[in-house]
Write an enzyme that holds these catalytic residues in place. Structure first.
Site, PDB file in Angstrom:
ATOM      1  N   LYS A 172       0.837  -1.191   0.000  1.00  0.00           N
ATOM      2  CA  LYS A 172       0.000   0.000   0.000  1.00  0.00           C
ATOM      3  C   LYS A 172       0.881   1.253   0.000  1.00  0.00           C
ATOM      4  O   LYS A 172       2.063   1.120   0.295  1.00  0.00           O
ATOM      5  CB  LYS A 172      -0.942  -0.021   1.196  1.00  0.00           C
ATOM      6  CG  LYS A 172      -0.240   0.210   2.531  1.00  0.00           C
ATOM      7  CD  LYS A 172      -1.098   0.915   3.522  1.00  0.00           C
ATOM      8  CE  LYS A 172      -0.279   2.006   4.145  1.00  0.00           C
ATOM      9  NZ  LYS A 172      -0.857   2.933   4.993  1.00  0.00           N
ATOM     10  N   GLU A 240      -3.708   5.735  17.773  1.00  0.00           N
ATOM     11  CA  GLU A 240      -2.261   5.532  17.879  1.00  0.00           C
ATOM     12  C   GLU A 240      -1.652   6.565  18.809  1.00  0.00           C
ATOM     13  O   GLU A 240      -2.032   7.742  18.776  1.00  0.00           O
ATOM     14  CB  GLU A 240      -1.616   5.682  16.505  1.00  0.00           C
ATOM     15  CG  GLU A 240      -2.055   4.632  15.521  1.00  0.00           C
ATOM     16  CD  GLU A 240      -1.186   4.698  14.279  1.00  0.00           C
ATOM     17  OE1 GLU A 240      -0.242   3.910  14.184  1.00  0.00           O
ATOM     18  OE2 GLU A 240      -1.452   5.555  13.416  1.00  0.00           O
ATOM     19  N   ASP A 259      -4.571   7.210   5.178  1.00  0.00           N
ATOM     20  CA  ASP A 259      -3.556   6.354   5.801  1.00  0.00           C
ATOM     21  C   ASP A 259      -4.170   5.193   6.596  1.00  0.00           C
ATOM     22  O   ASP A 259      -3.595   4.108   6.645  1.00  0.00           O
ATOM     23  CB  ASP A 259      -2.693   7.233   6.726  1.00  0.00           C
ATOM     24  CG  ASP A 259      -1.473   6.518   7.238  1.00  0.00           C
ATOM     25  OD1 ASP A 259      -0.720   5.980   6.403  1.00  0.00           O
ATOM     26  OD2 ASP A 259      -1.255   6.487   8.476  1.00  0.00           O
ATOM     27  N   HIS A 264      -7.326   0.198   6.221  1.00  0.00           N
ATOM     28  CA  HIS A 264      -7.393  -0.726   7.361  1.00  0.00           C
ATOM     29  C   HIS A 264      -8.784  -0.764   8.006  1.00  0.00           C
ATOM     30  O   HIS A 264      -9.324  -1.821   8.308  1.00  0.00           O
ATOM     31  CB  HIS A 264      -6.370  -0.339   8.420  1.00  0.00           C
ATOM     32  CG  HIS A 264      -4.980  -0.161   7.882  1.00  0.00           C
ATOM     33  ND1 HIS A 264      -4.481  -0.925   6.864  1.00  0.00           N
ATOM     34  CD2 HIS A 264      -3.988   0.705   8.212  1.00  0.00           C
ATOM     35  CE1 HIS A 264      -3.242  -0.538   6.601  1.00  0.00           C
ATOM     36  NE2 HIS A 264      -2.922   0.455   7.402  1.00  0.00           N
TER      37      HIS A 264
HETATM   38  C1  BG6 Z   1       0.280   2.019   8.324  1.00  0.00           C
HETATM   39  C2  BG6 Z   1       0.242   3.524   8.347  1.00  0.00           C
HETATM   40  O1  BG6 Z   1      -0.427   1.523   7.221  1.00  0.00           O
HETATM   41  O2  BG6 Z   1      -0.326   1.510   9.495  1.00  0.00           O
HETATM   42  C3  BG6 Z   1       0.916   4.061   9.590  1.00  0.00           C
HETATM   43  O3  BG6 Z   1       0.880   4.036   7.198  1.00  0.00           O
HETATM   44  C4  BG6 Z   1       0.300   3.433  10.825  1.00  0.00           C
HETATM   45  O4  BG6 Z   1       0.794   5.479   9.661  1.00  0.00           O
HETATM   46  C5  BG6 Z   1       0.314   1.925  10.685  1.00  0.00           C
HETATM   47  O5  BG6 Z   1       1.064   3.831  11.946  1.00  0.00           O
HETATM   48  C6  BG6 Z   1      -0.447   1.288  11.836  1.00  0.00           C
HETATM   49  O6  BG6 Z   1      -0.258  -0.096  11.786  1.00  0.00           O
HETATM   50  P1  BG6 Z   1      -0.323  -0.969  13.119  1.00  0.00           P
HETATM   51  O7  BG6 Z   1      -0.146  -2.361  12.642  1.00  0.00           O
HETATM   52  O8  BG6 Z   1       0.758  -0.455  14.021  1.00  0.00           O
HETATM   53  O9  BG6 Z   1      -1.673  -0.690  13.693  1.00  0.00           O
END
Ligand code: BG6
Length: 660
Positions: A172, A240, A259, A264
């Site tokens: 991605k 986050e 993002d 997601h």
């Molecule tokens: C990524 C984003 O796809 O996912 C990041 O570009 C983000 O900005 C990350 O921090 C979060 O992934 P995870 O697995 O830590 O929740």
């Protein structure tokens, strides 16, 4: 559907033996980058440790750097920036690592037909050496602007020819808006077939996300309730604590909608809300996901502001008003006037028979006070009339909470009668904790994707139409924000719970975000740091929510109150004897813990500076928990001594107060 990676402890649950990954040569474009070292190599190593990696397998790294095979292998193994640093096993296995890395090769190449023709010869030689059957897995670990050219030149260099399968894993982001995603799909599909393209969304590799499907469709008791007749609303939180972590250049062109949400969060949304698939075959699942995303209402321009809010983090300040951490606009490579959102909350609507009228709330942001991803299914309340005339004031809804990360588990919250002669209710919890149930190693999430791709299973990858459907939902928001005047940015401080508007979005519907307190949050208080998980869960259940208006005093000097407070949202001032502000506390912080240990007059005033959502733990509840779990009492007394300088005896401490 993918067969999950085996746990380290041998499974007694099933006799089923997972087949090996299929033979292939894996060609990584951008092999000297971070993704390869941090995620791809540790994942291949995990597959090798779990005996799932075919012996007929080799890696050919490529990029513009000039590296020998030896230099490539040793950089992949490195103790500081390679496998020894990033592996996720309890123990590092030198033998497996050496055996794996011996199958790694490197060839320098530009992205042009000439270099790719040379690369093809190397791939053919490796194919012969490792008897990979002509199978090639291309991994694009490069910036998306190269994807189209890579596809074109691989095709022109003749990589499609010959026996064996050829598959491409594309990282991605897939496009930056609807138009670019459509264009990219068109460009790729000019040279390759859809079934050869595997678009990564790493959330689909997470065990807890894969479990959403297992949970929904392997447990018959929930399906009859999974609709608008029984569910009041659904909340998705992907919060986050990290900021943009040096990726300001990328992030300023992206923002949280692109993002996190469009990819997601929409993936999780489709797993939670889609119709049952006909089978666990990739396309059967992906058809249902696409249908679901196509049912999400596309907002007209004037519907955007009432359904979506955005935020951007500002600096964090200390009690004297000095900046202790800079805000988003001060991050490297970020426009000092940036309008990019680092937080967004949205209310979506699914216009189908199952979900019509059920609001779907999404919230995600960076630089928040805690990292936590969870999905909360809030059921409708039963009628309260039955409890009229009893001590029960009001009923709370049943909630099913999927903890995706960092805490991994599932909670079912319901109410039970408290023991005693009268009808009183208390919230209780049925809890499943991944860590306790399955003592397996941590995985990166990529092993399952590499394994699945090698076996031709596309379930965990996005299909082109799914990506486009997701962009169709996001596009009106992007368009609106492009021209509408941005809110007064920054509009939330670092380490807080986001902008006020995110609360208002739900409050105007008469609802609230369901705030999940997890053990790691409680451990932020010195009193509970390192405490036993059983104690922490009991404390979490005993927390009571409380809202305090701005200006109201929560703790008064000289008064004896016996509660500890935890600020979920809001700010409080701590005032000394002279009424001077000596400290300010905000989202995610605790105060008043000593009152759990000792009944004594308070030494400071604590006053709400803003509207505060608090959680309160009373001394009586705390003592009750310790009476139920006497094994923890000694430890708590030791903590009282070490961290609060309070010498208490077990008897004095555990005796319930006379007014209890
Ligand atoms: C990524 C984003 O796809 O996912 C990041 O570009 C983000 O900005 C990350 O921090 C979060 O992934 P995870 O697995 O830590 O929740």
């Amino acid at each position: 559907m993918v067969i999950p990676v085996k746990s380290e402890a041998s499974s007694s649950v099933s006799e089923f033996v997972n087949p090996l990954s299929e033979p292939c040569v894996m060609v990584i474009f951008g092999a000297s980058g971070d993704l390869t070292k941090r995620l791809l190599v540790p994942s291949l190593y995990n597959l090798a440790c779990d005996d799932l990696l075919s012996p007929n397998f080799a890696v050919l790294g490529t990029g513009r750097s000039k590296l020998s095979n030896e230099a490539f292998r040793s950089s992949m193994a490195s103790e500081t920036t390679g496998l020894r640093a990033f592996h996720t096993r309890h123990e590092f296995d030198e033998v497996v690592s050496d055996e794996l890395l011996a199958r790694f090769y490197f060839e320098s190449a530009n992205i042009d037909v000439e270099d790719f023709t040379a690369l093809k010869k190397t791939v053919q030689a490796l194919d012969k050496k490792y008897q990979a059957g002509g199978n090639i897995l291309f991994y694009f670990a490069m910036a998306p602007r190269f994807f189209g050219t890579l596809c074109e030149n691989l095709h022109k260099a003749g990589f499609q020819e010959g026996i064996g399968w050829k598959r491409i894993i594309v990282e991605k982001p897939f496009g930056t808006n609807l138009q670019s995603a459509l264009a990219l799909n068109e460009e790729i599909l000019q040279y390759w077939k859809e079934e050869q393209i595997y678009r990564v969304d790493h959330y689909l590799g997470k065990e807890t996300v894969q479990n959403l499907l297992a949970f929904r469709f392997s447990n018959g008791m929930f399906e009859p309730l999974w609709n608008k007749h029984h569910i009041d609303n659904i909340q998705f939180n992907v919060c986050e604590a990290v900021d943009v972590q040096g990726r300001g250049g990328y992030y300023d062109q992206s923002g949280v909608l692109r993002d996190m949400m469009q990819n997601h969060m929409f993936q999780m949304l489709s797993y939670i809300c889609m119709e049952p698939p006909g089978s666990f075959e990739a396309d059967s699942i992906r058809n249902e996901k696409a249908k679901l995303l196509e049912s999400v209402r596309i907002f007209a321009d004037d519907e955007v502001p009432e359904n979506v809010v955005r935020g951007q983090y500002g600096p964090a300040y200390d009690a004297h008003g000095d900046v202790v951490q800079s805000g988003y606009r001060e991050e490297a490579d970020v426009d000092p006037q940036s309008k990019t959102e680092t937080f967004a909350a949205a209310k979506l609507h699914i216009d189908n028979l199952r979900w019509q009228g059920v609001p779907i709330y999404l919230r995600s942001g960076k630089a928040l006070w805690k990292r936590s991803t969870e999905i909360v299914i809030e059921f409708k309340k039963p009628p309260e009339t039955l409890f009229k005339g009893t001590g029960v004031q009001n009923l709370t809804s049943n909630r099913l909470v999927f903890h995706i990360q960092p805490f991994q588990g599932i909670d079912l919250l319901f109410q039970a009668k408290t023991p005693g002669p009268t009808m009183q209710l208390q919230g209780v919890d049925m809890s499943f904790n991944y860590g306790e149930a399955f003592k397996s190693s941590r995985y990166t999430g990529y092993e399952v994707m590499l394994y699945a791709c090698s076996r031709g299973d596309a379930t965990l990858f996005s299909r082109g139409d799914l990506v486009e459907a997701a962009w169709r939902i996001a596009q009106p928001l992007l368009d609106h924000w492009e021209v509408a005047s941005a809110p007064e940015f920054p509009n939330y401080t670092r380490n807080s719970w986001g902008p006020k508007s995110a609360y208002e979005l739900l409050e105007k519907d008469g609802r609230r975000w369901f705030e999940v307190v997890t053990p790691d949050v409680l451990e932020e208080s010195p009193l509970f740091e390192g405490a036993d998980p059983l104690l922490l869960s009991a404390v979490i259940l005993a927390l009571r929510p409380m809202t305090v208006a701005p200006g109201e005093t929560i703790i008064r000097q000289g008064e004896v109150s016996t509660e500890m407070y935890f600020i979920c949202r809001g700010e409080v001032d701590v005032l000394d004897l002279k009424g001077e502000i000596v400290n300010q506390l905000q989202d995610g912080q605790f105060f008043g813990e000593v009152a759990l240990l000792l009944t004594t007059a308070r030494t400071a005033d604590v006053r709400a500076k803003t509207l505060c959502d608090l959680f309160v733990l009373s001394q009586n509840d705390f003592k009750r928990i310790l009476r139920d779990h006497p094994q923890f009492a000694k430890k708590i007394l030791q903590v009282a001594k070490d961290r609060y300088d309070l010498a208490l005896s077990v008897n004095e401490f555990m005796t319930p107060r006379s007014d209890a």
